[in-house]
Design a protein around this motif. Structure first.
Motif, PDB file in Angstrom:
ATOM      1  N   PHE A 168       0.803  -1.211   0.000  1.00 17.93           N
ATOM      2  CA  PHE A 168       0.000   0.000   0.000  1.00 17.93           C
ATOM      3  C   PHE A 168       0.851   1.282   0.000  1.00 17.93           C
ATOM      4  CE2 PHE A 168      -3.542   2.709   1.544  1.00 17.93           C
ATOM      5  CZ  PHE A 168      -4.460   2.330   0.580  1.00 17.93           C
ATOM      6  N   PRO A 177       0.093   6.064  -1.259  1.00 20.01           N
ATOM      7  CA  PRO A 177      -1.187   5.420  -0.937  1.00 20.01           C
ATOM      8  C   PRO A 177      -2.375   6.007  -1.708  1.00 20.01           C
ATOM      9  CG  PRO A 177       0.018   5.853   1.070  1.00 20.01           C
ATOM     10  CD  PRO A 177       0.831   6.435  -0.044  1.00 20.01           C
ATOM     11  N   ASP A 178      -2.428   7.340  -1.833  1.00 16.71           N
ATOM     12  CA  ASP A 178      -3.608   7.916  -2.498  1.00 16.71           C
ATOM     13  C   ASP A 178      -3.632   7.569  -3.979  1.00 16.71           C
ATOM     14  OD1 ASP A 178      -1.349   9.659  -2.375  1.00 16.71           O
ATOM     15  OD2 ASP A 178      -2.541  11.242  -3.286  1.00 16.71           O
ATOM     16  N   ILE A 209      -4.779   3.675  -4.088  1.00 14.15           N
ATOM     17  CA  ILE A 209      -6.228   3.544  -3.921  1.00 14.15           C
ATOM     18  C   ILE A 209      -6.932   3.624  -5.272  1.00 14.15           C
ATOM     19  CG2 ILE A 209      -8.194   4.970  -3.234  1.00 14.15           C
ATOM     20  CD1 ILE A 209      -7.198   5.062  -0.518  1.00 14.15           C
ATOM     21  N   TYR A 264      -7.345  -0.679   1.978  1.00 14.18           N
ATOM     22  CA  TYR A 264      -6.509  -1.112   3.097  1.00 14.18           C
ATOM     23  C   TYR A 264      -7.196  -0.789   4.410  1.00 14.18           C
ATOM     24  CZ  TYR A 264      -2.539  -0.793   6.401  1.00 14.18           C
ATOM     25  OH  TYR A 264      -1.701  -0.912   7.480  1.00 14.18           O
ATOM     26  N   GLY A 270     -14.306   7.422   2.615  1.00 20.53           N
ATOM     27  CA  GLY A 270     -13.747   6.307   1.849  1.00 20.53           C
ATOM     28  C   GLY A 270     -13.849   6.522   0.355  1.00 20.53           C
ATOM     29  N   ALA A 271     -14.805   7.354  -0.062  1.00 16.65           N
ATOM     30  CA  ALA A 271     -14.982   7.618  -1.492  1.00 16.65           C
ATOM     31  C   ALA A 271     -14.576   9.043  -1.812  1.00 16.65           C
ATOM     32  CB  ALA A 271     -16.431   7.364  -1.884  1.00 16.65           C
ATOM     33  N   TYR A 272     -13.639   9.607  -1.044  1.00 16.72           N
ATOM     34  CA  TYR A 272     -13.284  11.016  -1.218  1.00 16.72           C
ATOM     35  C   TYR A 272     -12.824  11.315  -2.643  1.00 16.72           C
ATOM     36  CZ  TYR A 272     -11.565  15.652  -0.174  1.00 16.72           C
ATOM     37  OH  TYR A 272     -11.403  17.007  -0.161  1.00 16.72           O
ATOM     38  N   ILE A 273     -12.096  10.358  -3.250  1.00 20.16           N
ATOM     39  CA  ILE A 273     -11.518  10.656  -4.565  1.00 20.16           C
ATOM     40  C   ILE A 273     -12.572  10.729  -5.665  1.00 20.16           C
ATOM     41  CG2 ILE A 273      -9.270   9.691  -3.978  1.00 20.16           C
ATOM     42  CD1 ILE A 273     -10.054   7.208  -5.554  1.00 20.16           C
ATOM     43  N   LEU A 274     -13.804  10.273  -5.382  1.00 19.15           N
ATOM     44  CA  LEU A 274     -14.866  10.412  -6.380  1.00 19.15           C
ATOM     45  C   LEU A 274     -15.468  11.812  -6.278  1.00 19.15           C
ATOM     46  CD1 LEU A 274     -16.708   7.008  -5.928  1.00 19.15           C
ATOM     47  CD2 LEU A 274     -14.808   7.571  -7.444  1.00 19.15           C
ATOM     48  N   LYS A 291     -17.755  18.334   1.616  1.00 20.27           N
ATOM     49  CA  LYS A 291     -16.789  17.253   1.556  1.00 20.27           C
ATOM     50  C   LYS A 291     -15.430  17.689   2.109  1.00 20.27           C
ATOM     51  CE  LYS A 291     -14.969  14.573  -2.215  1.00 20.27           C
ATOM     52  NZ  LYS A 291     -15.074  14.274  -3.633  1.00 20.27           N
ATOM     53  N   THR A 342      -6.878   6.569   3.509  1.00 14.78           N
ATOM     54  CA  THR A 342      -8.249   6.550   3.007  1.00 14.78           C
ATOM     55  C   THR A 342      -8.320   7.209   1.631  1.00 14.78           C
ATOM     56  OG1 THR A 342      -9.038   6.667   5.258  1.00 14.78           O
ATOM     57  CG2 THR A 342     -10.618   7.238   3.598  1.00 14.78           C
TER      58      THR A 342
END
Lengths: 251, 371
Positions: free
Chosen positions: A67, A89-90, A93, A99, A119-123, B244, B262
């Motif tokens: 990771f 890590p980012d 993901i 992880y 957990g879905a921040y990147i969306l 957000k 995360t």
């Protein structure tokens, strides 16, 4: 019960392109301290792999290295055909790996739902369908959705941490001792949940103290000693092997 | 609960935590004294005034208002300090001078706008020695321009400082960062002194007074402070709870390592923390000057201790704590005038800080919710 598990030295490794995750000759550690010394490991599509071994063998370090959380010192990590050993890590993901750390794996002051959203921040948008899917898998989280995560029990926090890691629907889930600190009757339930996640098509790589139970349930297992591969075989074979039992599973 | 139970409960408390008992007695004395003072009588014991004196309801109310106003501005400035503490993990001693910088940027912009078109040399319009004084009612546009300039300008200053000083040190331990921030504070303060001089200048004065109650009046500038700071606090609350990015800030304040695994882009959250904290510090400084009327190169530095006190009383790291702590410290600082000579009110504010920390070592909001 006299089956012989394969010594890692006697195994021919598959072509990395054929595995979902392929770790080859990996050296890694923390700062100047080297922990892993030439580790090889594979996880196939949808496979359930468990890493066992004595304390300090570097089990968690393998997952952290996959990771991108350790100091890279050599070797390679390929995921889905792409080299990820020097990625952050980012970025990892984005590739489709989730992880779940062992300790402090939820945001205690955020609500259950906010934890899942993170957990879905990147969306760009909150994926409502995925939140529903996590709620279906762990109904208790829906009941507690507005409660702050810090007020959940240990088992519920573990479910929330898994739920958060599942928010991006990863191809591979890394679990660091998911049963640690749980009451004995919850341990069984936790393993059932992990079976469920795996049966729905997510590959799992797990480090577990509760080695016998983990090996009973997994597809394949690795025994790691002092940062090196010792044995690798199907879970059943490892459980049946006299040497493995005596050395690592307490007889 | 029956009276007997309450009494035995009280007795238990007095035995186990004598400090609480002493505090209760002191508070009780102050409340009784306040009531007697309001009634205008004095109770003497052997010729020494025991309780009472004279205090009009109007002056009590205006003290409360003063305290609330200063407290809101201090709370606003404190939010940034609390955020950098919880998210970036260090006590930023340059925060007071960031407040000063914001005030100067804002008032320069206000002054330039007010004199736009006037036949005067730029240096005269730019500097504060012309004796020009602005009020929210008479010069609304310049005051608004100044407010925006204070926010935007301070963000610029803060991002520049982060780029030059703190980013190269990211990951350094918090003592190094703290010491670096003292250097930043000195550099900023004397840069301001170099440009504007070390004198105190009057820049704001109210032009309209609204009589709310007999004896209680509020000026246009005070209303502006009240409105702007209250709406910014509501805005910060909504940002943290609804957006957000705000949730990510709370997540990062909670557990930075977990935020990273995360997938939260932590560097972007850090930059936004500086932006928000800087803007609020700048506006806080600008509003403090609007309320007090005067500006000088070190007023933020002098107020930094008060801001720290507010943040610590509220529970350092907690943004709601910074708001509540600011108001509490402001009220104490102002109400202490009833009993203490004006030079000692600051001491009362710090006494309250000590008392709060003795009773709740992590502050009022400490450990309740991080952001």
């Amino acid at each position: 019960m006299s089956q012989q598990a394969s010594r890692s030295t006697a195994v021919t490794l598959p072509d990395p392109a054929e595995s979902l995750l392929a770790v080859r000759d990996l050296d890694a550690g923390y700062g100047d301290l080297q922990v892993l010394d030439g580790v090889d490991m594979d996880v196939g599509d949808g496979e359930y792999v468990v890493i066992v071994g004595p304390n300090g063998a570097g089990k968690s370090t393998v997952m952290k290295s996959v990771f991108g959380l350790t100091t890279y010192m050599g070797g390679s990590v390929t995921f889905d055909g792409r080299e990820i050993s020097k990625r952050r890590p980012d970025e990892i993901i984005h590739e489709g790996i989730g992880y779940v750390p062992q300790n402090e794996n939820v945001f205690g002051s955020l609500s259950v739902r906010e934890n899942l959203e993170m957990g879905a921040y990147i969306l760009d948008d909150v994926p409502e369908a995925q939140i529903e899917a996590v709620y279906d898998r762990f109904p208790i989280l829906e009941e507690r959705s507005t409660q702050t995560a810090g007020t959940l029990s240990g088992g519920q926090q573990q479910m929330l941490a898994m739920g958060r890691a599942l928010m991006l629907d990863p191809d591979l889930l890394l679990l660091d001792e998911p049963s640690a600190g749980l009451a004995p009757d919850l341990v069984e339930e936790m393993f059932d949940r992990i079976d469920g996640i795996n049966e729905d098509g997510t590959a799992v790589m797990m480090v577990e103290q509760n080695a016998k139970e983990a090996l009973r349930r997994c597809d394949r297992g690795y025994v790691l000693v002092q940062g090196r591969n010792r044995y690798q075989d199907t879970g059943e074979t490892l459980l049946a092997d006299q040497d493995v039992r005596q050395e690592f599973l307490g007889g | 609960m029956g009276i007997a139970e309450s009494v035995s409960e009280g007795r238990r408390l007095a035995v186990e935590r004598p400090g609480v008992g002493v505090l209760a007695v002191v508070l009780l004395y102050l409340v009784v004294d306040l009531l007697v003072k309001l009634s205008g009588t004095t109770v003497l014991a052997y010729g020494i005034p025991l309780v009472g004196g004279s205090l009009s309801t109007g002056s009590l109310l205006s003290m409360l208002l003063d305290g609330l106003l200063v407290g809101l501005a201090v709370g606003l400035a404190g939010i940034g300090l609390s955020m950098t503490y919880s998210i970036l993990d260090f006590a930023n001693f340059a925060h007071g001078d960031t407040v000063t910088a914001g005030a100067f940027l804002g008032w320069v912009a206000a002054s330039l706008t007010a004199t736009a078109g006037a036949d005067a040399a730029l240096s005269e319009r730019f500097l504060f020695d012309a004796g020009r004084q602005l009020g929210a009612a008479s010069a609304l546009l310049p005051i608004l321009v100044g407010l925006v300039a204070a926010a935007v300008g301070t963000v610029g200053v803060v991002l520049l400082i982060d780029r030059l000083t703190y980013r190269p040190m990211r990951g350094a331990d918090n003592i190094s960062l703290l010491i670096a921030s003292i250097g930043v504070a000195l550099a900023l303060r004397y840069l301001i002194a170099f440009v504007f001089g070390t004198q105190t200048s009057g820049v704001a004065s109210s032009s309209v007074r609204f009589q709310i109650l007999p004896g209680l009046a509020v000026t246009d500038n005070e209303l502006a402070l009240l409105f702007v700071s209250a709406s910014l606090m509501v805005g910060v609350h909504l940002l943290l709870q609804r957006t957000k990015l705000g949730k990510a800030m709370r997540a990062m304040a909670d557990n930075e390592d977990l935020a990273r695994v995360t997938g939260i882009p932590t560097e972007r959250v850090v930059r936004f923390t500086w932006i928000l904290g800087g803007a609020l510090a700048g506006v806080g400084g600008y509003l403090l000057v609007l309320e007090s009327g005067t500006i000088s190169f070190n007023f933020g530095w002098i107020r930094l201790l008060l801001i720290f006190a507010a943040v610590i009383v509220g529970g350092i790291g907690s943004i709601y704590g910074a708001m509540a702590g600011g108001v509490l410290i402001g009220l104490v600082d102002s109400l202490a005038l009833i009993w203490l000579p004006s030079g000692l009110t600051r001491a009362a504010a710090f006494a309250v800080l000590i008392v709060v920390l003795l009773l709740r070592p992590s502050g009022i909001f400490g450990g309740v919710s991080t952001a």
